[in-house]
Design an enzyme around this catalytic site. Structure first.
Site, PDB file in Angstrom:
ATOM      1  N   ARG A   1       0.834  -1.208   0.000  1.00 55.88           N
ATOM      2  CA  ARG A   1       0.000   0.000   0.000  1.00 55.88           C
ATOM      3  C   ARG A   1       0.864   1.252   0.000  1.00 55.88           C
ATOM      4  NH1 ARG A   1      -1.604  -3.911   2.979  1.00 55.88           N
ATOM      5  NH2 ARG A   1      -3.633  -4.834   2.546  1.00 55.88           N
TER       6      ARG A   1
ATOM      7  N   HIS B   1       2.026 -15.136   7.051  1.00 58.18           N
ATOM      8  CA  HIS B   1       1.548 -15.146   5.663  1.00 58.18           C
ATOM      9  C   HIS B   1       2.407 -16.013   4.749  1.00 58.18           C
ATOM     10  CE1 HIS B   1      -0.527 -11.045   6.617  1.00 58.18           C
ATOM     11  NE2 HIS B   1      -1.213 -12.071   7.053  1.00 58.18           N
TER      12      HIS B   1
ATOM     13  N   CYS C   1       4.237 -28.063  -4.657  1.00 56.37           N
ATOM     14  CA  CYS C   1       3.360 -28.734  -5.623  1.00 56.37           C
ATOM     15  C   CYS C   1       2.025 -28.967  -4.929  1.00 56.37           C
ATOM     16  CB  CYS C   1       3.958 -30.068  -6.063  1.00 56.37           C
ATOM     17  SG  CYS C   1       2.783 -31.044  -7.028  1.00 56.37           S
TER      18      CYS C   1
ATOM     19  N   ILE D   1       6.804 -12.005   3.780  1.00 57.64           N
ATOM     20  CA  ILE D   1       6.992 -13.289   3.106  1.00 57.64           C
ATOM     21  C   ILE D   1       8.385 -13.371   2.485  1.00 57.64           C
ATOM     22  CG2 ILE D   1       4.523 -13.622   2.646  1.00 57.64           C
ATOM     23  CD1 ILE D   1       4.970 -12.406  -0.131  1.00 57.64           C
ATOM     24  N   ASP D   2       9.271 -12.424   2.897  1.00 57.47           N
ATOM     25  CA  ASP D   2      10.550 -12.295   2.207  1.00 57.47           C
ATOM     26  C   ASP D   2      11.703 -13.082   2.837  1.00 57.47           C
ATOM     27  OD1 ASP D   2      11.295 -10.695   4.470  1.00 57.47           O
ATOM     28  OD2 ASP D   2      10.603  -8.878   3.459  1.00 57.47           O
TER      29      ASP D   2
ATOM     30  N   CYS E   1       1.571 -33.219  -4.938  1.00 57.52           N
ATOM     31  CA  CYS E   1       2.374 -34.179  -4.151  1.00 57.52           C
ATOM     32  C   CYS E   1       3.147 -33.508  -3.011  1.00 57.52           C
ATOM     33  CB  CYS E   1       3.342 -34.935  -5.056  1.00 57.52           C
ATOM     34  SG  CYS E   1       4.702 -33.923  -5.666  1.00 57.52           S
TER      35      CYS E   1
ATOM     36  N   SER F   1       0.983  -1.295   8.478  1.00 63.61           N
ATOM     37  CA  SER F   1      -0.163  -0.369   8.449  1.00 63.61           C
ATOM     38  C   SER F   1      -1.266  -0.831   9.418  1.00 63.61           C
ATOM     39  CB  SER F   1      -0.722  -0.276   7.029  1.00 63.61           C
ATOM     40  OG  SER F   1      -1.138  -1.558   6.591  1.00 63.61           O
TER      41      SER F   1
ATOM     42  N   GLN G   1       4.496 -10.544   9.217  1.00 59.66           N
ATOM     43  CA  GLN G   1       3.515 -10.669   8.130  1.00 59.66           C
ATOM     44  C   GLN G   1       4.258 -10.771   6.807  1.00 59.66           C
ATOM     45  OE1 GLN G   1       0.028  -7.693   8.826  1.00 59.66           O
ATOM     46  NE2 GLN G   1       1.853  -6.806   9.741  1.00 59.66           N
TER      47      GLN G   1
HETATM   48  P1  NAD Z   1       1.499  -2.412   4.355  1.00 62.14           P
HETATM   49  O1  NAD Z   1       2.050  -2.331   2.963  1.00 62.14           O
HETATM   50  O2  NAD Z   1       0.040  -2.418   4.541  1.00 62.14           O
HETATM   51  O3  NAD Z   1       2.054  -1.189   5.230  1.00 62.14           O
HETATM   52  C1  NAD Z   1       3.415  -0.921   5.341  1.00 62.14           C
HETATM   53  C2  NAD Z   1       3.597   0.228   6.302  1.00 62.14           C
HETATM   54  O4  NAD Z   1       4.996   0.414   6.473  1.00 62.14           O
HETATM   55  C3  NAD Z   1       3.028   1.569   5.802  1.00 62.14           C
HETATM   56  O5  NAD Z   1       2.084   2.046   6.732  1.00 62.14           O
HETATM   57  C4  NAD Z   1       4.264   2.503   5.733  1.00 62.14           C
HETATM   58  O6  NAD Z   1       3.992   3.759   6.292  1.00 62.14           O
HETATM   59  C5  NAD Z   1       5.255   1.784   6.603  1.00 62.14           C
HETATM   60  N1  NAD Z   1       6.661   1.966   6.222  1.00 62.14           N
HETATM   61  C6  NAD Z   1       7.211   1.999   4.982  1.00 62.14           C
HETATM   62  N2  NAD Z   1       8.556   2.086   5.070  1.00 62.14           N
HETATM   63  C7  NAD Z   1       8.855   2.107   6.397  1.00 62.14           C
HETATM   64  C8  NAD Z   1      10.081   2.168   7.135  1.00 62.14           C
HETATM   65  N3  NAD Z   1      11.275   2.229   6.517  1.00 62.14           N
HETATM   66  N4  NAD Z   1       9.993   2.153   8.491  1.00 62.14           N
HETATM   67  C9  NAD Z   1       8.806   2.112   9.128  1.00 62.14           C
HETATM   68  N5  NAD Z   1       7.611   2.057   8.482  1.00 62.14           N
HETATM   69  C10 NAD Z   1       7.647   2.024   7.130  1.00 62.14           C
HETATM   70  O7  NAD Z   1       2.228  -3.648   5.034  1.00 62.14           O
HETATM   71  P2  NAD Z   1       1.680  -4.664   6.104  1.00 62.14           P
HETATM   72  O8  NAD Z   1       1.018  -3.983   7.236  1.00 62.14           O
HETATM   73  O9  NAD Z   1       2.786  -5.624   6.360  1.00 62.14           O
HETATM   74  O10 NAD Z   1       0.553  -5.341   5.214  1.00 62.14           O
HETATM   75  C11 NAD Z   1       0.359  -6.528   5.279  1.00 62.14           C
HETATM   76  C12 NAD Z   1       0.648  -7.345   4.003  1.00 62.14           C
HETATM   77  O11 NAD Z   1       1.687  -6.932   3.140  1.00 62.14           O
HETATM   78  C13 NAD Z   1       1.082  -8.652   4.514  1.00 62.14           C
HETATM   79  O12 NAD Z   1       0.142  -9.568   4.045  1.00 62.14           O
HETATM   80  C14 NAD Z   1       2.448  -8.956   3.926  1.00 62.14           C
HETATM   81  O13 NAD Z   1       2.498 -10.324   3.603  1.00 62.14           O
HETATM   82  C15 NAD Z   1       2.451  -8.116   2.730  1.00 62.14           C
HETATM   83  N6  NAD Z   1       3.738  -7.661   2.185  1.00 62.14           N
HETATM   84  C16 NAD Z   1       4.930  -8.232   2.529  1.00 62.14           C
HETATM   85  C17 NAD Z   1       6.103  -7.773   1.973  1.00 62.14           C
HETATM   86  C18 NAD Z   1       7.396  -8.425   2.349  1.00 62.14           C
HETATM   87  O14 NAD Z   1       7.449  -9.617   2.609  1.00 62.14           O
HETATM   88  N7  NAD Z   1       8.480  -7.649   2.435  1.00 62.14           N
HETATM   89  C19 NAD Z   1       6.092  -6.714   1.071  1.00 62.14           C
HETATM   90  C20 NAD Z   1       4.844  -6.154   0.740  1.00 62.14           C
HETATM   91  C21 NAD Z   1       3.685  -6.635   1.312  1.00 62.14           C
END
Ligand code: NAD
Length: 243
Positions: free
Chosen positions: A36, A120, A128, A104-105, A131, A193, A102
């Site tokens: 987002r 997540h 797969c 997935i990296d 299997c 967020s 949350q």
């Molecule tokens: P989100 O995208 O909803 O929100 C991320 C938040 O991080 C934002 O509010 C933003 O203001 C804040 N932000 C950005 N850079 C920042 C920083 N350097 N320091 C502090 N805050 C910072 O992310 P979420 O709440 O994790 O949403 C959940 C979903 O997004 C999960 O399902 C997750 O699996 C997925 N997701 C994961 C990854 C990943 O694995 N890196 C990447 C993108 C989304």
């Protein structure tokens, strides 16, 4: 800011069962875009096509094109940043009881945590659906040069080991996360967020059990009002100071 930072340092010093709850924001400085917000992945890729389980099961070619062009190169180049390493330091000092992510990296594990609750899933593993054989992202990247969508040797369809919209969270991970949220003395939100449920319930659970709640996120979150400390700054800058 100096006062808030000092308050946070004091709180960390007093705490011995810290739960760190991380979201996409902690990895943004590792070059992985959030979903987002400005520059977020969803502004380029429609989640109802690229992250919806019904769509994926009907036609996974969109996902695998995205995997080849975006996800695979992104996972290959991403390295943990100062925030991930600061959490490893806090764990070594006996401060952290659990990391719940949350994300997935897989960057917490790459930084040095041997155990992380992944709500997540993990995009570095591909399964797969027939299997249960598992593949690395590189193996599937190679397969994609031959066939789209990629298949297992048994003929089964492949799926990344991540939770799509429309799927339930892994029950064991959610139960363990709820248990540690119930038993922590400080619940530390980093780069989330807090709008994705049920994961976003966890800070409220911790708060109800009298843990301190700290939110470090660049943008405001819906739980800022109930937190003991809120810092709208980069997680890596704040955590580096704390450590
Ligand atoms: P989100 O995208 O909803 O929100 C991320 C938040 O991080 C934002 O509010 C933003 O203001 C804040 N932000 C950005 N850079 C920042 C920083 N350097 N320091 C502090 N805050 C910072 O992310 P979420 O709440 O994790 O949403 C959940 C979903 O997004 C999960 O399902 C997750 O699996 C997925 N997701 C994961 C990854 C990943 O694995 N890196 C990447 C993108 C989304």
């Amino acid at each position: 800011m100096d006062d808030l930072l000092q308050k946070l340092k004091d709180l960390v010093n007093e705490s011995n069962r810290i739960v760190a709850f991380t979201g996409a924001g902690i990895s943004s400085e590792s070059g992985i875009p959030t979903y987002r917000g400005t520059g977020g992945l969803w502004s380029k890729y429609d989640p109802s096509i690229y992250a919806n389980i019904d769509f994926f099961l009907r036609d996974s070619t969109y996902y695998w094109n995205f995997f080849r062009d975006e996800r695979h190169p992104m996972l290959k180049q991403a390295k943990p940043n100062a925030a991930h390493y600061a959490l490893v330091q806090l764990e070594k000092r006996g401060k952290i009881s659990r990391i719940i992510t949350q994300n997935i990296d897989g960057l917490h594990q790459m930084a040095g945590h041997s155990y992380v609750i992944e709500l997540h899933g993990n995009a570095r593993k591909i399964l797969c659906l027939h299997c249960d054989k598992t593949f690395t992202i590189d193996e599937v990247y190679e397969k994609l040069k031959q066939e789209l969508p990629p298949k297992c040797s048994c003929g089964g369809n492949l799926k990344p080991n991540v939770i799509f919209f429309g799927e339930s969270l892994p029950q064991d991970a959610l139960e363990e996360a709820t248990l540690v949220a119930n038993n922590c003395d400080l619940f530390l939100v980093l780069g989330s967020s807090l709008v994705v449920y049920p994961a976003a319930n966890l800070p409220e659970i911790a708060k109800k059990e009298n843990a301190a709640l700290v939110i470090i996120n660049i943008d405001p979150t819906p739980l800022d009002d109930i937190a003991d400390i809120v810092i709208h700054k980069s997680a890596s800058k704040v955590l580096s100071e704390v450590v």
